[in-house]
Design an enzyme around this catalytic site. Structure first.
Site, PDB file in Angstrom:
ATOM      1  N   LYS A 152       0.878  -1.181   0.000  1.00  0.00           N
ATOM      2  CA  LYS A 152       0.000   0.000   0.000  1.00  0.00           C
ATOM      3  C   LYS A 152       0.907   1.220   0.000  1.00  0.00           C
ATOM      4  O   LYS A 152       1.453   1.604   1.033  1.00  0.00           O
ATOM      5  CB  LYS A 152      -0.880  -0.032   1.261  1.00  0.00           C
ATOM      6  CG  LYS A 152      -2.215   0.662   1.148  1.00  0.00           C
ATOM      7  CD  LYS A 152      -2.159   2.151   0.913  1.00  0.00           C
ATOM      8  CE  LYS A 152      -1.817   2.960   2.138  1.00  0.00           C
ATOM      9  NZ  LYS A 152      -1.585   4.402   1.801  1.00  0.00           N
ATOM     10  N   GLY A 170       6.802   5.208   8.638  1.00  0.00           N
ATOM     11  CA  GLY A 170       5.964   6.412   8.678  1.00  0.00           C
ATOM     12  C   GLY A 170       5.985   7.032  10.065  1.00  0.00           C
ATOM     13  O   GLY A 170       6.997   6.957  10.772  1.00  0.00           O
ATOM     14  N   GLU A 195       9.490   1.382  11.281  1.00  0.00           N
ATOM     15  CA  GLU A 195      10.574   2.349  11.116  1.00  0.00           C
ATOM     16  C   GLU A 195       9.926   3.720  11.160  1.00  0.00           C
ATOM     17  O   GLU A 195       9.214   4.101  10.225  1.00  0.00           O
ATOM     18  CB  GLU A 195      11.302   2.059   9.792  1.00  0.00           C
ATOM     19  CG  GLU A 195      12.677   2.663   9.743  1.00  0.00           C
ATOM     20  CD  GLU A 195      12.630   4.058   9.196  1.00  0.00           C
ATOM     21  OE1 GLU A 195      12.440   4.997   9.998  1.00  0.00           O
ATOM     22  OE2 GLU A 195      12.780   4.207   7.976  1.00  0.00           O
ATOM     23  N   CYS A 202      13.723  10.002   7.269  1.00  0.00           N
ATOM     24  CA  CYS A 202      13.638   9.455   8.629  1.00  0.00           C
ATOM     25  C   CYS A 202      14.971   9.610   9.346  1.00  0.00           C
ATOM     26  O   CYS A 202      15.018   9.858  10.538  1.00  0.00           O
ATOM     27  CB  CYS A 202      13.208   8.000   8.589  1.00  0.00           C
ATOM     28  SG  CYS A 202      14.029   7.056   7.316  1.00  0.00           S
ATOM     29  N   GLU A 216      10.456  15.424  15.876  1.00  0.00           N
ATOM     30  CA  GLU A 216      10.792  15.187  14.478  1.00  0.00           C
ATOM     31  C   GLU A 216      10.022  16.216  13.648  1.00  0.00           C
ATOM     32  O   GLU A 216       8.796  16.268  13.690  1.00  0.00           O
ATOM     33  CB  GLU A 216      10.397  13.772  14.044  1.00  0.00           C
ATOM     34  CG  GLU A 216      10.790  13.546  12.603  1.00  0.00           C
ATOM     35  CD  GLU A 216      10.515  12.139  12.091  1.00  0.00           C
ATOM     36  OE1 GLU A 216       9.364  11.692  12.186  1.00  0.00           O
ATOM     37  OE2 GLU A 216      11.450  11.500  11.595  1.00  0.00           O
ATOM     38  N   GLY A 273       2.320   4.226  13.352  1.00  0.00           N
ATOM     39  CA  GLY A 273       3.052   3.019  13.742  1.00  0.00           C
ATOM     40  C   GLY A 273       2.401   2.352  14.943  1.00  0.00           C
ATOM     41  O   GLY A 273       2.261   1.122  15.011  1.00  0.00           O
TER      42      GLY A 273
HETATM   43  P1  NAD Z   1       1.785   8.550   7.960  1.00  0.00           P
HETATM   44  O1  NAD Z   1       2.410   7.727   9.012  1.00  0.00           O
HETATM   45  O2  NAD Z   1       0.396   9.048   8.174  1.00  0.00           O
HETATM   46  O3  NAD Z   1       1.742   7.747   6.553  1.00  0.00           O
HETATM   47  C1  NAD Z   1       2.652   6.755   6.186  1.00  0.00           C
HETATM   48  C2  NAD Z   1       1.897   5.607   5.498  1.00  0.00           C
HETATM   49  O4  NAD Z   1       0.942   5.064   6.410  1.00  0.00           O
HETATM   50  C3  NAD Z   1       1.082   6.029   4.268  1.00  0.00           C
HETATM   51  O5  NAD Z   1       1.104   4.988   3.301  1.00  0.00           O
HETATM   52  C4  NAD Z   1      -0.314   6.169   4.830  1.00  0.00           C
HETATM   53  O6  NAD Z   1      -1.328   5.996   3.850  1.00  0.00           O
HETATM   54  C5  NAD Z   1      -0.354   5.035   5.831  1.00  0.00           C
HETATM   55  N1  NAD Z   1      -1.357   5.212   6.898  1.00  0.00           N
HETATM   56  C6  NAD Z   1      -1.833   6.372   7.415  1.00  0.00           C
HETATM   57  N2  NAD Z   1      -2.773   6.120   8.342  1.00  0.00           N
HETATM   58  C7  NAD Z   1      -2.888   4.769   8.432  1.00  0.00           C
HETATM   59  C8  NAD Z   1      -3.678   3.885   9.214  1.00  0.00           C
HETATM   60  N3  NAD Z   1      -4.571   4.356  10.107  1.00  0.00           N
HETATM   61  N4  NAD Z   1      -3.506   2.563   9.049  1.00  0.00           N
HETATM   62  C9  NAD Z   1      -2.629   2.066   8.170  1.00  0.00           C
HETATM   63  N5  NAD Z   1      -1.863   2.857   7.369  1.00  0.00           N
HETATM   64  C10 NAD Z   1      -1.986   4.186   7.505  1.00  0.00           C
HETATM   65  O7  NAD Z   1       2.742   9.757   7.699  1.00  0.00           O
HETATM   66  P2  NAD Z   1       2.355  11.148   7.008  1.00  0.00           P
HETATM   67  O8  NAD Z   1       1.059  11.699   7.465  1.00  0.00           O
HETATM   68  O9  NAD Z   1       2.463  10.895   5.597  1.00  0.00           O
HETATM   69  O10 NAD Z   1       3.476  12.106   7.616  1.00  0.00           O
HETATM   70  C11 NAD Z   1       3.309  12.632   8.931  1.00  0.00           C
HETATM   71  C12 NAD Z   1       4.593  12.615   9.696  1.00  0.00           C
HETATM   72  O11 NAD Z   1       5.061  11.267   9.791  1.00  0.00           O
HETATM   73  C13 NAD Z   1       5.753  13.369   9.051  1.00  0.00           C
HETATM   74  O12 NAD Z   1       5.727  14.720   9.353  1.00  0.00           O
HETATM   75  C14 NAD Z   1       6.942  12.660   9.650  1.00  0.00           C
HETATM   76  O13 NAD Z   1       7.233  13.180  10.917  1.00  0.00           O
HETATM   77  C15 NAD Z   1       6.488  11.224   9.781  1.00  0.00           C
HETATM   78  N6  NAD Z   1       6.933  10.375   8.640  1.00  0.00           N
HETATM   79  C16 NAD Z   1       8.008   9.598   8.848  1.00  0.00           C
HETATM   80  C17 NAD Z   1       8.493   8.834   7.784  1.00  0.00           C
HETATM   81  C18 NAD Z   1       9.709   7.978   7.949  1.00  0.00           C
HETATM   82  O14 NAD Z   1      10.397   7.731   6.959  1.00  0.00           O
HETATM   83  N7  NAD Z   1       9.968   7.449   9.119  1.00  0.00           N
HETATM   84  C19 NAD Z   1       7.882   8.878   6.546  1.00  0.00           C
HETATM   85  C20 NAD Z   1       6.745   9.676   6.381  1.00  0.00           C
HETATM   86  C21 NAD Z   1       6.296  10.425   7.459  1.00  0.00           C
END
Ligand code: NAD
Length: 485
Positions: free
Chosen positions: A181, A234, A256, A290, A387, A239
């Site tokens: 996904k 993410g 991660e 990250c 972060e 997480g």
């Molecule tokens: P997010 O965690 O919301 O999204 C990451 C992934 O998770 C996407 O594919 C998203 O569709 C999916 N996701 C979102 N909600 C979900 C749920 N309830 N169940 C399952 N999957 C779900 O991250 P974001 O909103 O895109 O970014 C927000 C913050 O997250 C950023 O500002 C940053 O601090 C952090 N982030 C970290 C990384 C990393 O590499 N560690 C990457 C992206 C974002």
């Protein structure tokens, strides 16, 4: 140049069981070009029905040709996929630049990394074996490494190709079938990867790709009863939701979740060598990394010097559209820009040392944030703790090694760190004492090469990706104890 100059597949489809299909309920999400704010195309808004279909297709692949395929053959397919990726460097780099907003040369590096993951895991597929275990008289005992089965991969928007490479590549090499996904903000190279995988003949259902919203497709995948391992990169909040969902089904997860990675600069550091790493590790991909190094800790005797050298670099930084290939591109979205601008405002009580410049003709609709360097004597300030995921770095002074380590270890995170010093004993001591998944000495790898195990401690997550460790993570170990007298 526009999207149609680089795209060779239909971005509105999902890849399920080897077929490109429309989302079951016919809903779509607009994909935005962060450099301009304009719509690039529509992508599928996959939901639980599409996820069900993807998981069933993955299970069928495991019960069929893919599950029966010998490890060397699986490896050959991944190697072939890596070779095909290298024939598409230009197209993939442009798709990533348009979709994620990262400067073209950074997108180009991501394509090469994707190919490297296929090479590494393709070569490793037939080298993943169990062991024999000395036991009681009359026994022969050995272990078998078996795939989990159907693996779910939830990927963010910041490094789609690298994260797909390390996660899906390792899962497939170990013999799993993947349901991916990608992020709703950026998923073109995920779909391209699926098309290339079909071209090299990876059996139907071994890789399924279903774009969609996190709360819909992502939640459906992470809570699916027939998914046997989840890999997530993410935010900490999501997480935590994923780990909770996996706990309901008692399946393993790899998380991660980012960090607040420090670089420790001691007074005997080679500053000329350190300087490019100090700044680049903070601004690469506009800080949306990250393993971004957002905290620079400097021994007091060299604090003013480091600030001045870093300021010179910041003052020369140019920010503009991804295809202009400047130092820094836009952030992924207006939402991310609001978060990052908010942090710059929260830094108003700190000393602002320098900032980069958005070029005059940058499109008004782009989500550009100004890279900003702050000095802070307060390591508890939110800019030194949270972060940010934007091009902001905070430089913090320290008195001695003890204080440096206390500051370095004084956040909730622990993903990457580096130590800049010529003193060998200090290198060893500090590398041991820093609470982090990776420590670099006199360099900073921003996650490092494909060979280097990568992952966090604390709120940076758990489990290891990259290298052989990832392969172990994508297998379960079975012990066979045979009594023969
Ligand atoms: P997010 O965690 O919301 O999204 C990451 C992934 O998770 C996407 O594919 C998203 O569709 C999916 N996701 C979102 N909600 C979900 C749920 N309830 N169940 C399952 N999957 C779900 O991250 P974001 O909103 O895109 O970014 C927000 C913050 O997250 C950023 O500002 C940053 O601090 C952090 N982030 C970290 C990384 C990393 O590499 N560690 C990457 C992206 C974002």
């Amino acid at each position: 140049m526009t999207l149609k100059d680089y795209i060779w597949f239909d971005p509105t489809k999902c890849l399920i069981g080897g077929n490109w299909v429309s989302p079951q309920n016919g809903d779509y999400i607009p994909l935005i070009n962060p450099s301009t704010g304009e719509e690039l195309c529509n992508i599928a808004r996959g939901q639980s029905g599409d996820i069900d279909a993807g998981v069933s297709a993955a299970r069928s692949a495991l019960d069929g040709e893919w599950g029966r395929m010998a490890a060397p053959e699986r490896g050959r397919m991944l190697l072939e996929l890596g070779r095909l990726v290298l024939t598409k460097v230009d197209e993939l780099a442009h798709l990533e630049a348009l979709d994620v907003g990262k400067p073209l040369k950074q997108a180009h590096a991501d394509v090469i990394a994707l190919a490297r993951y296929m090479e590494f895991y393709g070569g490793a597929a037939d080298k993943l074996h169990g062991t024999t275990i000395p036991y009681l008289d009359g026994y022969t005992v050995y272990s078998l490494r078996e795939p989990h089965g159907v693996t779910g991969h939830i990927v963010p928007w910041n490094y789609p190709m690298q994260i797909i490479g390390r996660s899906v590549g390792a899962a497939l090499a170990a013999g799993n079938a993947a349901v991916l996904k990608p992020a709703e903000e950026a998923c073109l190279t995920a779909l391209a990867f699926g098309d290339l995988a079909m071209q090299v003949g990876i059996p139907s259902g071994a890789i399924n790709i279903i774009p969609g919203l996190g709360a819909e497709a992502g939640a459906a995948l992470s809570s699916h009863k027939n998914v046997e391992h989840i890999s997530f990169t993410g935010s900490v909040d999501v997480g935590s939701l994923i780990q909770t969902a996996a706990a309901q089904n008692i399946v393993p997860v790899t998380l991660e979740l980012g960090g607040k990675s420090p670089q420790l600069v001691f007074e005997d550091a080679d500053l000329e060598a350190a300087l490019p790493f100090l700044v680049n590790a903070g601004i690469q991909n506009a800080g949306q990394t990250c393993s971004a190094s957002s905290r620079i800790l400097v021994q007091k005797s060299r604090y003013a010097e480091v600030l001045s050298l870093m300021a010179d670099r910041y003052n020369a930084l140019q920010i503009g559209p991804a295809l202009s290939d400047l130092d820094v591109g836009p952030l992924i979205s207006q939402r991310q820009k609001k978060i990052v601008d908010g942090f710059i405002e929260k830094g108003s009580d700190l000393e602002k040392i320098a900032s980069g410049k958005i070029i005059a003709d940058a499109p008004l609709g782009g989500s550009y944030a100004v890279p900003t360097l702050f000095a802070s004597h307060d390591c508890t300030h939110c800019l030194a703790q949270d972060e940010i995921f934007g091009p902001i770095q905070v430089v913090i002074p320290f008195e001695d090694e003890t204080e440096a380590l206390a500051i370095a270890n004084g956040t909730d995170y622990g993903l990457v760190a580096s130590v800049w010093t010529q003193d060998g004993a200090r290198q060893m001591r500090t590398a041991k004492a820093i609470r982090s998944g990776q420590v670099f000495i006199n360099n900073y790898g921003a996650g490092g090469g494909v060979e280097l195990p990568f992952g966090g401690v604390g709120k940076s997550g758990h489990g290891r990706e990259k290298g052989f460790e990832a392969l172990y993570g994508f297998t379960k170990l079975k012990t066979v104890a045979a009594y023969h007298g």
